[in-house]
Every structure is written in C-alpha cells, then in structure tokens.
Motif scaffolding. Sequence first.
Motif, PDB file in Angstrom:
ATOM      1  N   ILE A 514       0.860  -1.189   0.000  1.00 54.87           N
ATOM      2  CA  ILE A 514       0.000   0.000   0.000  1.00 54.87           C
ATOM      3  C   ILE A 514       0.892   1.233   0.000  1.00 54.87           C
ATOM      4  O   ILE A 514       1.904   1.289   0.710  1.00 54.87           O
ATOM      5  N   SER A 515       0.539   2.208  -0.806  1.00 56.27           N
ATOM      6  CA  SER A 515       1.327   3.444  -0.831  1.00 56.27           C
ATOM      7  C   SER A 515       1.299   4.121   0.533  1.00 56.27           C
ATOM      8  O   SER A 515       0.373   3.931   1.319  1.00 56.27           O
ATOM      9  N   LYS A 516       2.327   4.938   0.802  1.00 55.29           N
ATOM     10  CA  LYS A 516       2.416   5.597   2.111  1.00 55.29           C
ATOM     11  C   LYS A 516       1.231   6.515   2.357  1.00 55.29           C
ATOM     12  O   LYS A 516       0.699   6.565   3.474  1.00 55.29           O
ATOM     13  N   GLU A 517       0.808   7.240   1.324  1.00 56.09           N
ATOM     14  CA  GLU A 517      -0.335   8.152   1.499  1.00 56.09           C
ATOM     15  C   GLU A 517      -1.611   7.382   1.812  1.00 56.09           C
ATOM     16  O   GLU A 517      -2.383   7.735   2.718  1.00 56.09           O
ATOM     17  N   GLU A 562       8.400  -5.743   4.536  1.00 50.94           N
ATOM     18  CA  GLU A 562       9.619  -5.193   3.962  1.00 50.94           C
ATOM     19  C   GLU A 562       9.827  -5.647   2.522  1.00 50.94           C
ATOM     20  O   GLU A 562      10.245  -4.870   1.659  1.00 50.94           O
ATOM     21  N   GLU A 563       9.506  -6.905   2.216  1.00 56.15           N
ATOM     22  CA  GLU A 563       9.745  -7.419   0.868  1.00 56.15           C
ATOM     23  C   GLU A 563       8.529  -7.217  -0.019  1.00 56.15           C
ATOM     24  O   GLU A 563       8.629  -6.639  -1.116  1.00 56.15           O
ATOM     25  N   ALA A 564       7.375  -7.684   0.423  1.00 56.21           N
ATOM     26  CA  ALA A 564       6.160  -7.553  -0.385  1.00 56.21           C
ATOM     27  C   ALA A 564       4.957  -7.825   0.486  1.00 56.21           C
ATOM     28  O   ALA A 564       5.048  -8.500   1.519  1.00 56.21           O
ATOM     29  N   GLY A 565       3.808  -7.295   0.075  1.00 55.35           N
ATOM     30  CA  GLY A 565       2.569  -7.598   0.760  1.00 55.35           C
ATOM     31  C   GLY A 565       2.287  -6.711   1.967  1.00 55.35           C
ATOM     32  O   GLY A 565       3.014  -5.753   2.266  1.00 55.35           O
ATOM     33  N   VAL A 566       1.203  -7.103   2.649  1.00 55.55           N
ATOM     34  CA  VAL A 566       0.689  -6.320   3.771  1.00 55.55           C
ATOM     35  C   VAL A 566       0.521  -7.222   4.989  1.00 55.55           C
ATOM     36  O   VAL A 566       0.200  -8.406   4.839  1.00 55.55           O
ATOM     37  N   LYS A 567       0.736  -6.628   6.174  1.00 55.61           N
ATOM     38  CA  LYS A 567       0.539  -7.373   7.429  1.00 55.61           C
ATOM     39  C   LYS A 567      -0.468  -6.620   8.286  1.00 55.61           C
ATOM     40  O   LYS A 567      -0.299  -5.433   8.557  1.00 55.61           O
ATOM     41  N   ILE A 568      -1.516  -7.359   8.682  1.00 54.92           N
ATOM     42  CA  ILE A 568      -2.526  -6.797   9.580  1.00 54.92           C
ATOM     43  C   ILE A 568      -2.363  -7.476  10.934  1.00 54.92           C
ATOM     44  O   ILE A 568      -2.471  -8.701  11.041  1.00 54.92           O
TER      45      ILE A 568
END
Length: 576
Positions: A514-517, A562-568
């Motif tokens: 996800i982009s920072k914004e 850090e490498e890819a994807g998202v963590k919830i």
Amino acid sequence: MFSFFQIQIYRGKFIAFAVFALLMGLGLSALATYVLLEQWLENAKSQAADSFSRVESALQNDSERIDAYLQRVYSNAGLVADVRYFLGNSAEGYLTVRLQNSRYDQTLVSFPEDMKAFLGNSGQNRIVQVSLHTAEQGNVVRFGSSGGTSFKFNVPNADELFRETIRRGFVIRKQLLDPNQISRQLGEFRFLVGSDALFANVQNNRRMASAAVSPAGEVYLPGGADRAGEALFRKAAANGRGQGFMRLGGFGRAFYVAYRSQTFDYQFVSVVDLSVLVRQKAGILLIVYLVVWAVMGSVLLLAAYNLREAAGFLRRIIHSIERVKSANFTPVSPARYRKKEYGMIAAELDDMTLQLNKHIQTEYLLKLKQQETEMKALQHQINPHFLYNTLEIIRSSALSGRSDDTAEAIATLGALYREIVKNENIVPLGSELALLQKYLKIMEFKYPDRFFYQLDVDEALLSLPTVKFWMQPLAENFFVHGFDPDREFNLLVVNGTARADAYVLEMVDNGATISKERLAEIRRLLSVNEDSPAESIGLRNVYTRLHFFHGKGFAMQIDNNEEAGVKITLTFAKEA
C-alpha cells in the motif's frame, strides 16, 4: 472562583449570602463594640468605686483617730489642763498660764505637740488644721507639709480661715466637754482634713476624670486638673442618678458614675469621655473588627466555593443530559462524588451514561453493525460475482471429470453459506477461523496452483469469544487489492500467539503493498469516528465491530511488509 455568577439562581444566592455576611458582620461588630465598651465602662466604674472607697476609708480612719485622740486627752489630766489653757487665750496668755501652773517635779505637757505626735504617728498628714473654738473665736494649729507647726490665736469664728469649702477639705467637729461635769461644754474642736491629701490617690486623666461635688455645687478637682469641666460634674451630681450618659456637645457623649458619701455631705463623681476612651482602645477594636470581618470573609468565600461546586455539578448534569440526547457516549472524567444532591445526581448520571454506553455497545450497536456487516458481506464481499464465478469454476471442473474436487468445492460453498446465515453473533475465535478456512479453500479451488494459505494459531486463542465474520473481509482485501492471478505463488498466512498480557493475531500476505499516502489515510480512518469511503468500508466495519466488542483492550495495526505484501496485526488484551 466566581464562574457561578453566570447562573441566575446561584448569583441570587451569593448576593443573599453577601448581604447576610455584611449584616452579620455589622451586627457582630456592633455587638463586640457594645460588649467591649460595657467592659471598659465597668472597669472605669470599678476604678471610680475603688477611689471613692479609699477616700471614705481615709475619712473614717481620720475620724476614728480623732476619737482615739480625744479619749487620750480626757484620760490625761495634764492634756486636759493644757487644752483649757489653749482655749480662748492669746499666745502670751497661753504660755503664761502654762508656766504659772507648771510644777518642777512634773513634765511640762504641750497639747499641740502631743496632738501632732499622735495624729501624725501613722505617717499620714491628712489633718492639716486643728482649731479650738469658743462661742466667738478660735485658736488654730496648722500642720505644714514639711512637718512644721504654726499657730493663730483669737481668730473670729466668722473669719475666712474657718469657712468650710470642699476645696479646702472636710471639717470633723468634736465637742470639748468638762471632765468634771460631762454635761458642760467648754468649747469645740474642728479638725480639717485637707482635700489635697485626701484625694491624693485619685488619678485623673483624659479618659476618666473624678471630682468631689458639694450640695452647693462647689467642685474639687484632684491634682489641680483643668477646671473647665466643672459644669459637667455639677450636671452629673444634679441628675440624682447613680450613673448615666451625658452629651458633651455635638456628637460627643460621656458616661458618669456618682457615689454619695455616708460620712460627709458630698458626692464623688467620675466622668468617662467615650470618644477619648474609644480612641485609646482603637487598637483592640481594630483587631476585633479584623477578626470579625475575616470570619465573615471566610464564610463568604466558603459559600462561594460551595456555590461554585454546586454550579459545576449542575453544569455536569446538564452536559450529561445533552450528551445522552445527542447520543454522545464518549467517556469523560468522572464527576467528583459529593454527599450533596447535585454531586450525587451528577455522579449517578455519569455512571448511567457509562452503563448505557456499554449496553448500547454490547447490544444495540453490535447487532446493528452485525446486520450491516452481513448485508455488506452479501452485497460486496460474497457478492453474486463471487458466487457466479465459483459456480462456473465448479461446472468447468465437473465437465473436465474432476468429480472429487467438484464435490468438495460444492460442500465447502454450502458450509460457508450455512455459517453466514446463522443468527448467532458471538462465536469462539476457532469457529471464526474455520469460517475463514472455508472461504480460503474456495479461493484455492478457484486459483489452483496459484494461491496457497497457511493457518498457525495457538490453541489458547481458539476459545477467545469474538464477533462473527470478520476474518473473511480481511482476507478478501488481499484478493481485491494484493492478489496477482498471473503470479505463480500467492500466499496468505494467519499466525496467532498468546503473550503474557495479550493475544496477537497476524494476517500476512505477499501481494502488492500500500502506498504511504493511502496507508496513512487508512490508519486515520480507523482512529476517528466518521464514515469511511467505499473502498475502506470492509476494514472500517471490522475495526468498529471488534472495538465495540473488545473495548479499549483491542488494537488493529496495518503495515507493509519489507519485501512484499501487507501485514494486519490484531491485539486483544487479556484484561479486556
């Protein structure tokens, strides 16, 4: 401090308190002034009574000494003879007859010297003059203040020397009787007790002045005091009352006390100038006034403090009612409990609001959000496209002869819909995890050899109560935003661990980041109470439902790997 002035009822109460404190202060000041003035006047009366008592005692003592001396004279024939020689003779005649009747074998007796020695042996020289009278004239013996003695002979009885005035003193008269014939009066003794010596211990000052007043209005002022106030003493003596008040002209007033002598015909009058008395005692009055007004000020401040507290509780009550009316149940700092009506009501209202908030959270809002979530899940998450695509994949699988896979997919889809339509809202985390697994199996069947998942959750988390159907929306976010059908390896991992103080559940994927914004916007939407845009409604619903159910002990964090994807990451405090 005076913020309660904005409320009319408390403003009126404070004004009433202020008026009461003012009147009470004036009343107490007047009472204190009256009590102190009474005490000071009582002290003045006591001082005047003591002075009068000393004068009367001195006169009585002098009268007793004179009586004792006359007894001495009558018991001594020589003294009686010398008194008779002194009576009516001139100086030469007195001396001649003394010598003619003297005897060589007897001591020559002198009546004046013996009298001086006897009357003055106590060290008191209040008797300043002794005269011995016949019907027409008298012979005088005067005792000076230095101890000397002077004589005057053949002074007419009408002479100024014998005029009785209170300024000169008081005359004690005694008859001179013939020892041989008691009924026969030879002459008369007149003993003059000097006023200066008699009133020597009477102290006059600006605050209190004393004087002796005769029936004729003659005034004796001890110590040679200013004679301008003689009229005041005459007026006090003429009133005929033992004490009272008199005007001094203008606003001046004086207090007087008068004592009538039982021995001689005179009055002892003491006058206290009230204005002078108050000026001399001004320091004491000032201290009393300061204490009184400090107490009244403290009472007023205490009343203001209590009114401010009551006004604060009243505002708290109104604010609580307004919050309930507007359905604003945001927790606020609790009201300080006071054993007063407003304090008890404010505290109970705050507690009622808190309990009502909890009730709404656990009952009304939870059911409302559950219904909303189920509806949105049917409309957006497990929508007709998902169902149609899944059924099309199953049909294709059946045509290709994959009967076992087709049967399992149909069973999984049916089980998924059975769980969705159930009415229960609260389920164990293990049941919610099983529902997620059914959804992931369908997605695995939809994307064979492209999608893989892994579930690794500690057994301690499986019995944790939670709301229903929140894991599937989080997993669907991966398929909507992060999944790449053209990539050979798409992975979704769910990890659950039990820590010392909390349970932690992580949902990690290897899809797009996800982009920072956008990530900052998502985090902001999760931290405020406002409607979310359409693309974030799933996350917002999940967060809201879990937050309502688990309370402040729940936290939800979204990060990029850090490498890819998202963590919830979802945290459930054990205390909650």
